[in-house]
Design an enzyme around this catalytic site. Structure first.
Site, PDB file in Angstrom:
ATOM      1  N   SER A  22     -25.922 -39.955 -44.792  1.00  0.00           N
ATOM      2  CA  SER A  22     -25.940 -40.205 -43.232  1.00  0.00           C
ATOM      3  C   SER A  22     -26.877 -38.984 -42.494  1.00  0.00           C
ATOM      4  O   SER A  22     -27.569 -38.983 -41.718  1.00  0.00           O
ATOM      5  CB  SER A  22     -24.944 -39.727 -42.883  1.00  0.00           C
ATOM      6  N   ASN A 109     -13.624 -34.469 -43.480  1.00  0.00           N
ATOM      7  CA  ASN A 109     -12.883 -35.739 -42.873  1.00  0.00           C
ATOM      8  C   ASN A 109     -12.802 -34.563 -41.354  1.00  0.00           C
ATOM      9  O   ASN A 109     -12.641 -35.244 -40.392  1.00  0.00           O
ATOM     10  CB  ASN A 109     -11.129 -36.354 -43.286  1.00  0.00           C
ATOM     11  N   THR A 154     -22.062 -62.080   0.347  1.00  0.00           N
ATOM     12  CA  THR A 154     -21.066 -62.171  -0.793  1.00  0.00           C
ATOM     13  C   THR A 154     -21.714 -63.469  -1.103  1.00  0.00           C
ATOM     14  O   THR A 154     -22.145 -64.191  -0.882  1.00  0.00           O
ATOM     15  CB  THR A 154     -19.622 -62.208  -0.095  1.00  0.00           C
ATOM     16  N   HIS A 155     -21.734 -63.643  -2.756  1.00  0.00           N
ATOM     17  CA  HIS A 155     -21.799 -65.211  -2.864  1.00  0.00           C
ATOM     18  C   HIS A 155     -23.221 -64.499  -3.424  1.00  0.00           C
ATOM     19  O   HIS A 155     -24.717 -65.785  -3.720  1.00  0.00           O
ATOM     20  CB  HIS A 155     -21.379 -66.334  -3.055  1.00  0.00           C
ATOM     21  N   SER A 276     -49.937 -57.324 -13.678  1.00  0.00           N
ATOM     22  CA  SER A 276     -49.780 -58.347 -14.976  1.00  0.00           C
ATOM     23  C   SER A 276     -51.193 -58.171 -15.898  1.00  0.00           C
ATOM     24  O   SER A 276     -51.686 -58.204 -14.850  1.00  0.00           O
ATOM     25  CB  SER A 276     -49.421 -59.905 -14.626  1.00  0.00           C
ATOM     26  N   LYS A 282     -49.527 -58.640  -9.258  1.00  0.00           N
ATOM     27  CA  LYS A 282     -48.529 -58.138  -9.257  1.00  0.00           C
ATOM     28  C   LYS A 282     -48.225 -57.236  -9.944  1.00  0.00           C
ATOM     29  O   LYS A 282     -49.218 -56.157  -9.720  1.00  0.00           O
ATOM     30  CB  LYS A 282     -47.823 -59.337 -10.859  1.00  0.00           C
ATOM     31  N   GLU A 289     -35.330 -53.709 -14.712  1.00  0.00           N
ATOM     32  CA  GLU A 289     -36.009 -55.093 -15.612  1.00  0.00           C
ATOM     33  C   GLU A 289     -35.704 -53.930 -17.434  1.00  0.00           C
ATOM     34  O   GLU A 289     -34.209 -55.109 -17.171  1.00  0.00           O
ATOM     35  CB  GLU A 289     -36.528 -55.513 -16.254  1.00  0.00           C
ATOM     36  N   TYR A 316      -9.280 -41.415 -43.629  1.00  0.00           N
ATOM     37  CA  TYR A 316     -10.374 -41.757 -43.203  1.00  0.00           C
ATOM     38  C   TYR A 316     -10.898 -42.847 -44.067  1.00  0.00           C
ATOM     39  O   TYR A 316     -10.267 -43.120 -44.983  1.00  0.00           O
ATOM     40  CB  TYR A 316     -10.812 -40.281 -43.625  1.00  0.00           C
ATOM     41  N   LYS A 324     -21.468 -42.934 -35.914  1.00  0.00           N
ATOM     42  CA  LYS A 324     -22.815 -42.735 -35.303  1.00  0.00           C
ATOM     43  C   LYS A 324     -24.379 -42.814 -34.286  1.00  0.00           C
ATOM     44  O   LYS A 324     -23.582 -42.286 -33.164  1.00  0.00           O
ATOM     45  CB  LYS A 324     -23.205 -41.286 -36.240  1.00  0.00           C
TER      46      LYS A 324
HETATM   47  N1  ARG Z   1     -20.988 -38.668 -43.963  1.00  0.00           N
HETATM   48  C1  ARG Z   1     -19.505 -39.104 -43.631  1.00  0.00           C
HETATM   49  C2  ARG Z   1     -19.419 -39.498 -42.759  1.00  0.00           C
HETATM   50  O1  ARG Z   1     -20.180 -39.069 -41.296  1.00  0.00           O
HETATM   51  C3  ARG Z   1     -18.855 -37.406 -43.485  1.00  0.00           C
HETATM   52  C4  ARG Z   1     -17.182 -37.197 -44.082  1.00  0.00           C
HETATM   53  C5  ARG Z   1     -17.045 -37.941 -46.091  1.00  0.00           C
HETATM   54  N2  ARG Z   1     -15.985 -37.900 -45.937  1.00  0.00           N
HETATM   55  C6  ARG Z   1     -15.274 -38.130 -46.835  1.00  0.00           C
HETATM   56  N3  ARG Z   1     -14.330 -38.307 -47.630  1.00  0.00           N
HETATM   57  N4  ARG Z   1     -16.207 -39.319 -47.426  1.00  0.00           N
HETATM   58  O2  ARG Z   1     -18.180 -40.244 -41.873  1.00  0.00           O
END
Ligand code: ARG
Length: 458
Positions: A22, A109, A154-155, A276, A282, A289, A316, A324
């Site tokens: 990650s 975790n 409205t509408h 455009s 235009k 948009e 976890y 993320k």
């Molecule tokens: N990169 C992991 C995440 O974003 C970190 C936690 C990983 N923990 C594990 N036991 N694999 O969730």
């Protein structure tokens, strides 16, 4: 060898290496990760779990890594998997064996849950700042348009007349709620999960509150299992961000309509529109948009995180790493959209004459004709019917209510007198609506005044 490689005899498959890494996205959390580790190390030192000297070596090492990352002198690796293990690996290279004590009483975790909370809280401040700028721009513009009449709809059919200030203040209230929602979200997010360990806390005498306080948290999460498995704060944040985009997209939709030749309520600044490649005439509302379009992307984040978390057993699971990218993207998208939208709003020219003319057409005073009759003693339902008949009469003759003669009015009810013209003028229709929250100048001035005072306090 991997930091967790003790029980393994074979290397990670090379495709899996990059698949589960990650670092390409969680490196964004380097600062939060390092600050969290510093707080943890200092707490370990204070609690006598590691020596004060070891704590100092670790903290100094972490600070030097932080400085080098900020100077652009650190390269992360996919082999070290994520930001947590990258930092620890670099620390070990720098300070040697002592670095291996940093992870005492901690798991990735609780570490990742901590980093996510801190990172999202930091980034959310930027969203709130942008919301404040937008609110203040709305107040500025509204202040000079409390007598700029326009049709309310409205509408998408003309309904009753209002003012541009009243319309803008509706958006002000929407963005104020967005601001408050984030403030409320912050209360639930500002709790440290550090010390939850992998799931069952730890046997070391950690002082969770000490670490939490030094990081500026209001307190600690109350259950170690929940501490590591909870991503409600991510779901809630994506929901708050989605609602902001809902509001922006409604505003953008109106801007797109208003910029059309058919409405002609606004002229967008050249800097906020595009042309455009084929049609020379235009001037397109691309910015509005695009913001409208990006709304889908932020909703996508909300649906993704809800789906990722659905049915996950405690505690976890690696699925949660998927929280993320979409959250980071949603935060960046919303911050960017708010900023560009405010710029567009501030540079837009409002064509108040066109708005007023539009308010004069389309029978926006039909309710006031009915109210006039009610004031003369007729029950509202009957008055509604009389006004409706007059509207129909006007449509047939391509005219409007104000152009009717008194005789024409009287043909529908003898309660009509000469004062009807004054009673259903555009000005009266707006300015008589003086109840709190209404569109009259008196009422909107009050709204603006209160809003200005409130904005200074937040
Ligand atoms: N990169 C992991 C995440 O974003 C970190 C936690 C990983 N923990 C594990 N036991 N694999 O969730």
């Amino acid at each position: 060898m991997k930091l967790w490689g003790g029980r393994f005899t074979k290397n990670t498959n090379s495709a899996v290496e990059s698949f589960h890494s990650s670092i390409s996205f969680d490196s964004k959390m380097y600062k939060e990760d390092i600050c969290g580790s510093i707080a943890h190390a200092q707490m370990l030192g204070k609690q006598g779990i590691i020596s004060p000297d070891e704590a100092k070596q670790i903290v100094d090492g972490l600070n030097s890594i932080l400085a080098d990352i900020e100077a652009g002198n650190v390269e992360f690796t996919v082999e070290a998997e994520d930001i947590h293990m990258n930092v620890e690996t670099i620390l070990t290279e720098r300070i040697g064996a002592t670095a291996k004590k940093l992870h005492t009483g901690r798991s990735r975790n609780d570490q990742v849950a901590l980093d996510m909370r801190m990172y999202t809280m930091n980034k959310t401040k930027e969203v709130q700042q942008e919301l404040k700028e937008l609110m203040s721009a709305l107040l500025d513009i509204a202040s000079s348009h409390t007598s700029s009449y326009m049709p309310g709809y409205t509408h998408l059919q003309k309904a009753q007349p209002i003012t541009l200030a009243h319309h803008l203040m509706a958006y002000f209230n929407m963005f104020k709620r967005d601001y408050d929602r984030l403030k409320d979200w912050h209360k639930r997010t500002n709790l440290s999960p550090l010390g939850s360990g992998a799931l069952a806390a730890t046997t070391y005498p950690l002082d969770r509150n000490l670490a939490a306080n030094s990081l500026g948290f209001d307190g600690i999460t109350k259950n170690s299992l929940d501490g590591v498995s909870d991503r409600d704060f991510v779901i809630e944040l994506c929901s708050c961000l989605s609602i902001i985009m809902t509001h922006l997209s409604r505003f953008c939709e109106e801007f797109i309509l208003w910029a059309s030749n058919e409405f002609s309520f606004i002229e967008l600044d050249d800097g906020y529109s595009t042309g455009s490649s084929i049609m020379p005439q235009k001037k397109n509302p691309d910015v509005a948009e695009l913001i409208r379009g990006k709304t889908g992307r932020v909703y996508g984040s909300l649906i993704s995180i809800l789906t990722v978390m659905k049915s996950l057993p405690l505690a976890y699971n690696k699925d949660m790493q998927e929280d993320k990218e979409m959250t980071f993207d949603a935060l960046e998208t919303v911050t960017g959209c708010l900023s560009v939208f405010t710029g567009m709003l501030k540079t837009t020219v409002f064509k108040v004459e066109n708005m007023k003319n539009a308010a004069l057409r389309g029978f926006t005073n039909a309710t006031d004709v009915a109210d006039y009759l009610v004031n003369k003693g007729m029950p509202f339902r009957d008055a509604h019917a009389v006004s409706g008949k007059l509207v129909f009469y006007c449509i047939e003759r391509s005219t409007d209510l104000l152009s009717l003669s008194l005789d024409e009015f009287k043909a529908q009810s003898d309660l009509f007198e000469n004062d009807v013209y004054e009673a259903i003028s555009l000005e009266t229709c707006v300015e008589k609506r003086i109840v709190d929250g209404g569109p009259s100048k008196v009422s909107v001035d009050k709204q603006i005044k209160n809003a200005k005072e409130m904005l200074l306090k937040i």
